[in-house]
Design an enzyme around this catalytic site. Structure first.
Site: not given
Length: 107
Positions: A64-66, A93
Protein backbone atom coordinates in the site's frame (compact mmCIF):
# COMPACT_ATOMS: atom_id res chain seq x y z
CA UNK A 1 -2.10 -9.27 -16.80
CA UNK A 2 -1.10 -7.07 -13.89
CA UNK A 3 -0.04 -9.91 -11.59
CA UNK A 4 -1.70 -8.73 -8.38
CA UNK A 5 -5.19 -8.49 -6.90
CA UNK A 6 -6.79 -5.19 -5.92
CA UNK A 7 -8.13 -5.42 -2.37
CA UNK A 8 -10.48 -3.03 -0.58
CA UNK A 9 -9.76 -1.79 2.95
CA UNK A 10 -12.47 -3.94 4.56
CA UNK A 11 -11.18 -7.02 2.71
CA UNK A 12 -7.64 -6.29 3.90
CA UNK A 13 -8.84 -5.98 7.48
CA UNK A 14 -10.49 -9.42 7.20
CA UNK A 15 -7.37 -10.92 5.59
CA UNK A 16 -5.19 -9.52 8.39
CA UNK A 17 -7.50 -11.04 11.02
CA UNK A 18 -7.62 -14.43 9.29
CA UNK A 19 -3.96 -15.12 8.57
CA UNK A 20 -0.40 -13.91 8.70
CA UNK A 21 0.45 -11.54 5.85
CA UNK A 22 3.36 -9.37 4.75
CA UNK A 23 2.01 -5.83 4.74
CA UNK A 24 4.40 -3.41 3.05
CA UNK A 25 4.11 0.38 3.09
CA UNK A 26 5.98 1.74 0.04
CA UNK A 27 5.55 5.44 0.85
CA UNK A 28 8.39 7.89 1.47
CA UNK A 29 9.76 8.52 4.97
CA UNK A 30 7.91 11.84 5.38
CA UNK A 31 4.59 10.18 4.52
CA UNK A 32 5.19 7.28 6.90
CA UNK A 33 5.97 9.74 9.68
CA UNK A 34 2.24 10.61 9.65
CA UNK A 35 1.31 7.01 10.53
CA UNK A 36 1.08 3.49 9.17
CA UNK A 37 -1.37 0.61 9.14
CA UNK A 38 -0.76 -1.56 12.23
CA UNK A 39 1.61 -4.44 11.44
CA UNK A 40 3.02 -2.83 8.30
CA UNK A 41 6.67 -2.84 7.40
CA UNK A 42 8.07 0.25 5.69
CA UNK A 43 10.06 -0.37 2.50
CA UNK A 44 10.10 2.68 0.21
CA UNK A 45 9.18 1.87 -3.38
CA UNK A 46 12.69 2.54 -4.71
CA UNK A 47 14.09 -0.15 -2.38
CA UNK A 48 11.69 -2.94 -3.40
CA UNK A 49 14.10 -4.28 -6.09
CA UNK A 50 16.70 -4.79 -3.35
CA UNK A 51 14.24 -6.74 -1.18
CA UNK A 52 12.99 -9.35 -3.68
CA UNK A 53 14.47 -12.26 -1.71
CA UNK A 54 13.04 -11.01 1.60
CA UNK A 55 9.60 -10.73 0.01
CA UNK A 56 9.60 -14.16 -1.63
CA UNK A 57 7.42 -17.03 -0.45
CA UNK A 58 3.75 -17.98 -0.45
CA UNK A 59 2.50 -15.77 2.38
CA UNK A 60 0.07 -13.10 1.12
CA UNK A 61 2.03 -9.97 0.22
CA UNK A 62 0.05 -6.74 0.44
CA UNK A 63 1.44 -3.41 -0.75
CA UNK A 64 0.00 0.00 0.00
CA UNK A 65 0.93 3.64 -0.45
CA UNK A 66 -0.93 6.94 -0.25
CA UNK A 67 -3.49 6.32 -3.01
CA UNK A 68 -2.64 2.91 -4.48
CA UNK A 69 -0.56 3.93 -7.50
CA UNK A 70 2.99 3.33 -6.23
CA UNK A 71 1.94 0.16 -4.45
CA UNK A 72 0.48 -1.10 -7.75
CA UNK A 73 3.94 -0.62 -9.27
CA UNK A 74 5.47 -2.64 -6.42
CA UNK A 75 2.92 -5.41 -6.95
CA UNK A 76 3.54 -5.53 -10.68
CA UNK A 77 7.30 -5.58 -10.13
CA UNK A 78 7.15 -8.46 -7.63
CA UNK A 79 4.84 -10.35 -9.95
CA UNK A 80 7.36 -9.92 -12.77
CA UNK A 81 9.91 -11.59 -10.48
CA UNK A 82 7.68 -14.66 -10.18
CA UNK A 83 6.09 -13.86 -6.81
CA UNK A 84 2.45 -14.85 -6.46
CA UNK A 85 -0.24 -14.13 -3.88
CA UNK A 86 0.19 -10.35 -4.20
CA UNK A 87 -2.38 -7.73 -3.29
CA UNK A 88 -2.59 -3.96 -3.70
CA UNK A 89 -4.69 -1.88 -1.30
CA UNK A 90 -7.10 -0.06 -3.60
CA UNK A 91 -7.10 3.62 -2.67
CA UNK A 92 -4.10 3.22 -0.38
CA UNK A 93 -3.96 4.52 3.17
CA UNK A 94 -6.49 7.19 2.18
CA UNK A 95 -9.13 4.46 1.67
CA UNK A 96 -8.02 2.73 4.87
CA UNK A 97 -8.47 5.94 6.87
CA UNK A 98 -11.82 6.76 5.22
CA UNK A 99 -13.01 3.33 6.37
CA UNK A 100 -12.25 4.41 9.98
CA UNK A 101 -9.58 1.74 10.30
CA UNK A 102 -6.60 2.36 12.59
CA UNK A 103 -3.47 4.25 11.63
CA UNK A 104 -0.67 4.18 14.21
CA UNK A 105 2.69 5.93 14.61
CA UNK A 106 5.64 4.14 13.02
CA UNK A 107 7.81 2.40 15.61
Amino acid sequence: MIGYIEIEAAELQKLMAAQSILLIDVRNDDEVARGIIPGARHIPLHLIPLKVEELSGDQPLVFYCHSGMRSAQAGAFMSSKGRGNIYNLHGGIIAWGKSDLPIVPKN
